[in-house]
Design a protein around this motif. Structure first.
Motif, short mmCIF file in Angstrom:
data_model
loop_
_atom_site.label_atom_id
_atom_site.label_comp_id
_atom_site.label_asym_id
_atom_site.label_seq_id
_atom_site.Cartn_x
_atom_site.Cartn_y
_atom_site.Cartn_z
N UNK A 59 0.83 -1.20 0.00
CA UNK A 59 0.00 0.00 0.00
C UNK A 59 0.87 1.25 0.00
N UNK A 116 0.53 4.12 1.37
CA UNK A 116 0.72 4.89 2.61
C UNK A 116 1.48 4.11 3.67
N UNK A 117 2.11 3.01 3.28
CA UNK A 117 2.98 2.31 4.22
C UNK A 117 4.12 3.25 4.58
N UNK A 118 4.28 3.49 5.89
CA UNK A 118 5.31 4.43 6.32
C UNK A 118 6.55 3.67 6.79
N UNK A 162 6.35 2.18 10.11
CA UNK A 162 5.47 1.03 10.34
C UNK A 162 6.27 -0.24 10.62
N UNK A 196 6.86 0.01 14.21
CA UNK A 196 5.57 -0.28 14.86
C UNK A 196 5.36 -1.79 14.96
N UNK A 208 -1.15 -4.75 4.98
CA UNK A 208 -0.14 -3.98 4.25
C UNK A 208 -0.36 -4.07 2.74
N UNK A 232 -6.17 5.39 6.96
CA UNK A 232 -5.56 4.93 8.21
C UNK A 232 -5.19 6.13 9.07
N UNK A 233 -5.18 5.97 10.38
CA UNK A 233 -4.64 7.07 11.22
C UNK A 233 -3.21 7.39 10.81
N UNK A 234 -2.81 8.62 11.05
CA UNK A 234 -1.48 9.06 10.63
C UNK A 234 -0.39 8.21 11.27
N UNK A 235 0.70 7.98 10.53
CA UNK A 235 1.81 7.23 11.11
C UNK A 235 2.40 8.00 12.28
N UNK A 236 2.90 7.28 13.27
CA UNK A 236 3.46 7.92 14.45
C UNK A 236 4.94 8.18 14.26
N UNK A 237 5.42 9.34 14.67
CA UNK A 237 6.87 9.62 14.60
C UNK A 237 7.58 8.85 15.69
N UNK A 238 7.68 7.55 15.53
CA UNK A 238 8.23 6.72 16.60
C UNK A 238 9.73 6.90 16.72
#
Lengths: 214, 214
Positions: free
Chosen positions: A150, A152-154, A157, A160, A191, A199-205
């Motif tokens: 996909x 928008x796979x960040x 992720x 995550x 995925x 999807x919710x926004x990716x987190x700046x982990x």
DNA sequence: CCGCAAGTGGAGAGCCTTTTCCGATTACCG
DNA sequence: CGGTAATCGGAAAAGGCTCTCCACTTGCGG
């Protein structure tokens, strides 16, 4: 003539000392895998049949021992990424990387914490790690290109997923392996590009975060 | 006439003692949420402005305090399940249960370990927990019936998700909330019936396992 | 307003960790 | 071989935790 030891770890040690050092690394790896990173030093000493002082003479702190032990875990990870990148089908390669890394996590209780830390104490690892990340990014690009992953796979992720899998690996006891496989199964399905939903926004982990826990 | 205290927790305590007991529970909840279950007892004592001995006079062990504190967390969870079941759309209800529980996990660092343990020390909780589980099972049944939830969703997948989310909540630091939302977003997508693909077998996860960790 | 049981807080016992110290031992060069 | 520096292992220092003990304080019924 200068004699180069088989292990390039430390030259100039007396042979008995070198022997002990090797066995310490060996049993420490087992102990960390089995009992986690919080296994007491004395337990490692017992297993290696040396005194604690010997541990501390070779490795100034417990943390140093940990990093030394997991140096080659990182290499194994990097190899998994290389394998994935070598696969002509980028999606299959992507899946295999994730499956391999998650399996390693389950097999080795100490793996994650060290893998996600940046090994500040070992220069060489930083470079290898950066290379592996670039490789993975390239794999992601190709898989998206192929229309399989996909859009928008960040990048985050992957982190995550590793954190999530860590939760399962650490908590599921006996069934950890099966549980992890199922989690990975679920996530790989979401995925896939075909069934992407917003999807919710990716987190700046922050990768460091895992380190300060445990 | 017998005077019944507002809190049915312990009758017969001197009013100052009762006051202290209440404040201990209050600050302990905050402390566990903030610092996790391994916050030292002395820290809780400091916050409640009492001596450690007072803690131990009211709660025989730290574990007893923990269970007492989290008794109502369980109630909140049960309420979330009830809400979900009340929703006319079972899929929306199912999603809301999962989202709520995961949000609670992120907000409260001590939540998960206690939630997944069976509270062996408190009879009342066992019953309430069992009821919530039955309710959730019913919600799952309806969601499958409605063709929204994939048929092979297993009961243990909720536990799997909670464990995974726990990994994220515990590790992701600042970004935990965002990370958790994204993970839940991914997983809810793969729980949907439409895009179900074959999956590795569900793991026979033992709920107790989370307890013995940490 | 008094007496005393209930309640209190801090010191410390007991246990577990990591890390250091030091006298005894041992590999190795000549 | 023998001298010596490198290496050894166990004891213990230092510091963390949970939980207990005990001399002092205090709410409250009469």
């Amino acid at each position: 003539m200068i004699v180069v030891k088989t292990e390039p770890s430390r030259i100039g040690l007396r042979v008995d000392a070198q022997h002990n050092r090797d066995r310490i690394l060996e049993v420490a790896a087992d102990a960390f895998a089995e009992l986690g990173l919080d296994v007491p030093m004395i337990e490692i000493a017992r297993r290696a049949e040396v005194g604690v002082a010997t541990l501390y003479r070779r490795f100034p702190t417990k943390s140093a021992l940990v990093h030394e032990v997991f140096a080659d875990q990182l290499t194994t990870c990097a190899a998994a990424v290389d394998d994935g990148l070598a696969d002509p089908d980028p999606w299959r390669g992507f899946c295999s990387v994730i499956e391999k890394i998650c399996a390693m996590q389950v097999a080795d209780r100490g793996f994650t914490a060290v893998f996600l830390s940046t090994f500040p104490e070992r220069e060489a690892n930083v470079a290898e790690r950066a290379r592996a990340e670039r490789q993975f990014a390239e794999l992601v690009r190709r898989a998206k290109e192929a229309g399989k992953l996909r859009r928008d796979f960040a990048h985050s992720d992957l982190t995550l997923l590793i954190m999530a899998n860590n939760g399962v690996a650490g908590s599921a006891g006996e069934a950890a392996a099966a549980a992890s496989r199922r989690l990975v199964g679920y996530l790989l399905q979401s995925f896939r590009a075909e069934q992407a939903q917003p999807l919710p926004a990716p987190a700046p982990i922050n990768l460091q975060d895992l380190f300060c826990r445990s």
